[in-house]
Structures are given as C-alpha cells and as structure tokens.
Design an enzyme around this catalytic site. Sequence first.
Site, mmCIF file in Angstrom:
data_model
loop_
_atom_site.group_PDB
_atom_site.id
_atom_site.type_symbol
_atom_site.label_atom_id
_atom_site.label_comp_id
_atom_site.label_asym_id
_atom_site.label_seq_id
_atom_site.Cartn_x
_atom_site.Cartn_y
_atom_site.Cartn_z
ATOM 1 N N ARG A 59 -10.265 -10.111 -28.396
ATOM 2 C CA ARG A 59 -9.547 -11.305 -27.946
ATOM 3 C C ARG A 59 -10.040 -12.568 -28.653
ATOM 4 O O ARG A 59 -9.248 -13.494 -28.863
ATOM 5 C CB ARG A 59 -9.699 -11.455 -26.428
ATOM 6 C CG ARG A 59 -8.752 -10.537 -25.664
ATOM 7 C CD ARG A 59 -8.943 -10.673 -24.177
ATOM 8 N NE ARG A 59 -7.795 -10.128 -23.446
ATOM 9 C CZ ARG A 59 -7.731 -10.026 -22.131
ATOM 10 N NH1 ARG A 59 -8.755 -10.412 -21.386
ATOM 11 N NH2 ARG A 59 -6.663 -9.544 -21.544
ATOM 12 N N LYS A 95 -4.720 1.497 -11.435
ATOM 13 C CA LYS A 95 -4.102 0.445 -10.603
ATOM 14 C C LYS A 95 -2.658 0.827 -10.291
ATOM 15 O O LYS A 95 -1.701 0.214 -10.775
ATOM 16 C CB LYS A 95 -4.156 -0.897 -11.325
ATOM 17 C CG LYS A 95 -5.579 -1.423 -11.517
ATOM 18 C CD LYS A 95 -5.535 -2.715 -12.315
ATOM 19 C CE LYS A 95 -6.923 -3.221 -12.635
ATOM 20 N NZ LYS A 95 -6.891 -4.280 -13.672
ATOM 21 N N GLY A 134 -5.913 -3.034 -20.827
ATOM 22 C CA GLY A 134 -7.296 -2.991 -21.313
ATOM 23 C C GLY A 134 -7.803 -1.594 -21.632
ATOM 24 O O GLY A 134 -8.366 -1.367 -22.706
ATOM 25 N N GLY A 160 -2.328 -7.023 -17.424
ATOM 26 C CA GLY A 160 -1.400 -7.452 -16.381
ATOM 27 C C GLY A 160 -0.241 -8.270 -16.942
ATOM 28 O O GLY A 160 0.903 -8.136 -16.495
HETATM 29 C C1 3PG Z 1 -7.131 -10.043 -18.099
HETATM 30 O O1 3PG Z 1 -8.194 -9.634 -18.542
HETATM 31 O O2 3PG Z 1 -6.265 -9.294 -17.618
HETATM 32 C C2 3PG Z 1 -6.823 -11.501 -18.217
HETATM 33 O O3 3PG Z 1 -7.828 -12.178 -18.923
HETATM 34 C C3 3PG Z 1 -6.610 -12.090 -16.855
HETATM 35 O O4 3PG Z 1 -7.773 -11.965 -16.088
HETATM 36 P P1 3PG Z 1 -7.623 -11.923 -14.496
HETATM 37 O O5 3PG Z 1 -6.960 -10.599 -14.171
HETATM 38 O O6 3PG Z 1 -9.032 -12.033 -13.966
HETATM 39 O O7 3PG Z 1 -6.769 -13.094 -14.098
HETATM 40 MG MG MG Z 2 -6.696 -8.052 -15.420
#
Ligand code: 3PG
Ligand code: MG
Length: 349
Positions: free
Chosen positions: A37, A178, A306, A329
Amino acid sequence: MRLPRSVETADVEGQRVLVRADLNVPLDGGEIADDTRIRAAIPTIQLLLDRGAAAVTVCSHLGRPKNEEDRGTYAIAPVERRLRQLVPDERLRVLENTRFNPGETNNDEGYARALADGNELYVNDAFGSAHRAHSSTEAVAHLLPAYAGLLLLAELDHLGRLLGEVERPFVLIAGGAKVDDKLAVLENLGGRADRVLIGGKMAEQVREHNPLSFAVELPVDVVAAAEFASDAEAHAAPVDEIPAGWLGLDIGPSTAEAFGAIIREARTIFWNGPMGVFEWSRFAAGTRAIAEAVAAADAYAVVGGGDSVRAIKELGLAESVSWVSTGGGASLELLEGRELPGVAAIPER
Ligand code: 3PG
Ligand code: MG
C-alpha cells in the site's frame, strides 16, 4: 459509474496539498510486513511533487487503535520512514495516525478543519478506505477543492469493469472468514456470474442454509483436522465423511481439481477470500491451487481482499493476474453496487 475528477486536472503548482492515502499496512513486531500500500501511494505523491506542489502532506490511518497503549503500536513512524526512503523529498510531510484523533471515525468536521488547515487542495488516493465516511476521507473533501488520486481512479477503473458487460464465462470465487459481510456482495454480483465457487468457512455456512438466490458450487471434499492448530492430526475427506467434531481447514484435492478446471476456462474472474487456513502450510494447498488456476486462466482476473492478495503475492503470481486490488472491504462494497462515501465526496469529473 460516476467518476470523480482526477488529480491530473488540478493546478498544483505552488500549492500546499493534503493527500489521504491508505497506508494501513500489516505490521509484524513494529516492522512493516508488506509495503504494497505504501508503494501504491507513490505515483500520486510523485505527480504532485513533479508538478511543483509547494508541500505535500500525507495522512492515513493505521490499524484500529483503541487505547493509550495502541498509540505505541500504531504510531505512523515506521510507515513514514519507509515512505521517506521511497520518496526522499523535503516537501513531503507525514501526519500522525488519523485515528489517534477521536473525531476521525465520527467524520467530525472540527478534525477535518484541522486537517485542511494550511492546505489549498485535497487529494484522496485512499481506495482501501473509501468505504469509510471519516474526517480524512469524507468531511475534509467538502472543505478544500477535492480530487481523486491515481490509485483511487485505477481501482475504480479495474473493479468497475466487473460491473459492466463482461466476457463469459464469468467465474466468481469466494472464501475467507468474514461470511456475513460477503454474502450481500455475492447476492448482488453472483447472479451476473456464470459460476460461483465457494470455499473456506463460507462454504460451510452456505451448505447448511443457502440464502442466495442462485446455485453455487460447494466443496465435495475438505482437509479435515481434529482441532484448529497448525500441527493438528488431519486428512482429506469427502464432506459427508468428516469425523464428528473435526474441522474443514482447506478444500480437498478433488474440489481443488474441479474448481481449478472451471477457473481455467473462465474469461472473467473475481476472487475474494482464501479456501482455507493458508497461513499454515498444511492447509494451503487448496488456496494455492485456486491462485495457480486464476493466474493460468486467459481471463480478465481481479483479486481483491487482504488475504487473497497476500496469498497471490506470497506465491509470486501477482504479475499473472489483471489487477490486484489494495482494497478489501472497499472493493467488496463497490462490487455490491454501492457508491463509496470517499468517492462521492469528490466532485464529478
Ligand atoms: C482496510 O485495511 O480494509 C482499510 O485500510 C480500512 O481499514 P478499516 O477496516 O480498519 O476501516
Ligand atoms: Mg478491513
């Protein structure tokens, strides 16, 4: 899809620019475990510097800090060091973790004003956080002239292709843990896919009760384990012969072969979520087989989320797919057909 205006159309010469990037990288003992990232944020930062910005101030959240102790764990310092190594320019500034300010996650206007203060332009390049309406992604975009960064636009472009007409067969692969988050996406997207392959924990839930309005392919066998442990007693078993109390920690070899054959015939692919506990090598074969099939297919293949991204990178196959999304997400919510708040806050192009 409504597209936000690009940073490339902004007049940045001599301007002080606030950039929201998603530098929320995995950490391991205070070290950066994967800097994807950070690297992905560079083209926009470099563009601003090359076009003569007077100052480029980068901000991001890191982790989900909750208490005082987390201020040590999630300090931005290691991320800042890596970014400065990659972009050694004196005009670059990096702000502390935005989530250290309690206003951030409430989309507080006061904190947004503090971020905007001293800047003349705002560029949002944080695709991975675009599904969050937070001060640094949403409220601040109403306080300064706002533009979309290059990564944000590239993500919208690549993921957006899955929302329009696609080449068929279109194969959707879903896995991971999830489950509830992802079923809504599947419902929205799955009806447009020709085949929907489900593995991992999601498969167990769907087998018990399928809330989806279309047929899906589920594993016919799993790698069953006596307990949830990397060294657990384990063997492959058809799904109706899993010993009582045992857990399926990976798809089995027959499933890997069947899924692989379907994937290799695909012309369009979206893959989100591993097939099992691939972090443990004894339960990684199913995810590896899927990754190899996705890479081998002559298809427009997008990998998002991820864990699937980590899997495809660790296998050295990231170069063999069309797009590896930095959003987990965020990519799912986009594919669900939702407008992301961080995108909606930027004027249309
Ligand atoms: C992620 O890693 O999905 C984004 O950086 C958002 O992070 P968060 O789910 O803690 O808002
Ligand atoms: Mg996340």
